[in-house]
Design a protein around this motif. Structure first.
Motif, short mmCIF file in Angstrom:
data_model
loop_
_atom_site.label_atom_id
_atom_site.label_comp_id
_atom_site.label_asym_id
_atom_site.label_seq_id
_atom_site.Cartn_x
_atom_site.Cartn_y
_atom_site.Cartn_z
N UNK A 111 0.97 -1.09 -0.54
CA UNK A 111 -0.32 0.18 0.10
C UNK A 111 0.62 1.67 0.06
N UNK A 112 0.32 2.35 -0.50
CA UNK A 112 0.67 3.27 0.13
C UNK A 112 0.93 4.55 0.76
N UNK A 113 1.46 3.42 1.62
CA UNK A 113 1.91 3.67 3.19
C UNK A 113 3.22 3.76 3.90
N UNK A 114 4.03 4.50 4.27
CA UNK A 114 5.05 4.10 5.71
C UNK A 114 4.25 3.41 6.84
N UNK A 115 5.29 2.87 7.98
CA UNK A 115 4.93 2.00 9.03
C UNK A 115 6.00 2.28 9.53
N UNK A 116 6.03 2.65 11.04
CA UNK A 116 7.13 2.23 11.74
C UNK A 116 7.71 1.01 12.59
N UNK A 117 8.80 1.21 11.91
CA UNK A 117 9.43 -0.99 11.74
C UNK A 117 10.16 -1.12 13.14
N UNK A 118 9.55 0.15 14.26
CA UNK A 118 9.21 -0.91 15.30
C UNK A 118 8.51 -0.95 16.27
N UNK A 119 7.19 -1.40 15.39
CA UNK A 119 7.01 -1.88 15.93
C UNK A 119 6.47 -3.71 15.84
#
Length: 199
Positions: A111-119
């Motif tokens: 999808x066209x969105x970032x995520x928090x890698x620490x999650x």
């Protein structure tokens, strides 16, 4: 039959507890990663597999999610309590919350969105519907993929073990954070004894 317990009326409050502490990732119109904290969220359909997230229209994430038709949902662990709290207090309109919280932004695969890698666990969602509901817009996202850290998976390797994820939980009544407690039983099994008792 036991005596009825006395219940005290407390008025109307958002007392669905525990509530999640989710980190919602999106790209703004300049392509900058942004993150907000959401507690008004939960699975709302199994087909299509969907999650609903309440977002106030004044939030910077609101227009970003509508524009990109995508968002991510990260399970914040207890170790990120301060950063998660900050992401709910600050505005992406004025601050780079990823940078200030020390989060690593990763572009989602589907999808066209970032995520928090620490999650430790992240849901990638495509926006499929919105519902205007008073103070919030309910963003309904179809879950198209789930990413999980290898070290938080259960022995089958198919699902997260949430005792390892150590999810940060929000109590809207006291406005305190908690962590999940111990495992107490198996769903769709614990109630079986009552079926047997009917025979």
């Amino acid at each position: 039959m036991s005596a009825l317990k006395t219940k005290r009326s407390l008025g109307a409050h958002p007392l669905v507890s525990p509530a999640p502490s989710f980190l919602i990732g999106s790209y703004d119109d300049a392509g900058k990663p942004n993150v907000m904290t959401a507690a008004w969220a939960g699975i709302c359909s199994s087909k299509p597999l969907s999650i609903a997230v309440g977002v106030r229209p004044e939030r910077w994430s609101h227009e970003a999610i509508l524009a990109r038709k995508a968002f991510t949902v990260g399970h914040a662990p207890v170790s990120l309590m301060a950063e998660t709290d900050f992401a709910g207090m600050a505005s992406g309109r004025e601050r780079d919350k990823f940078a200030e919280a020390g989060f690593t932004a990763v572009r989602a695969e589907k999808v066209d969105a970032p995520y928090v890698d620490q999650c430790p666990v992240v849901l990638e969602c495509v926006l499929i519907k919105t519902v205007e509901l008073g103070a919030h817009t309910v963003m309904i996202g179809e879950i198209v993929d789930v990413k999980a850290d290898e070290d938080c998976l259960d022995p089958t390797g198919k699902f997260p073990d949430f005792s390892k994820v150590d999810s940060l939980i929000y109590d809207p009544a006291s406005q305190h954070y908690y962590r999940l407690g111990e495992r107490v039983g198996k769903a769709f099994s614990a109630g079986g004894a009552l079926f047997l008792a009917k025979k």
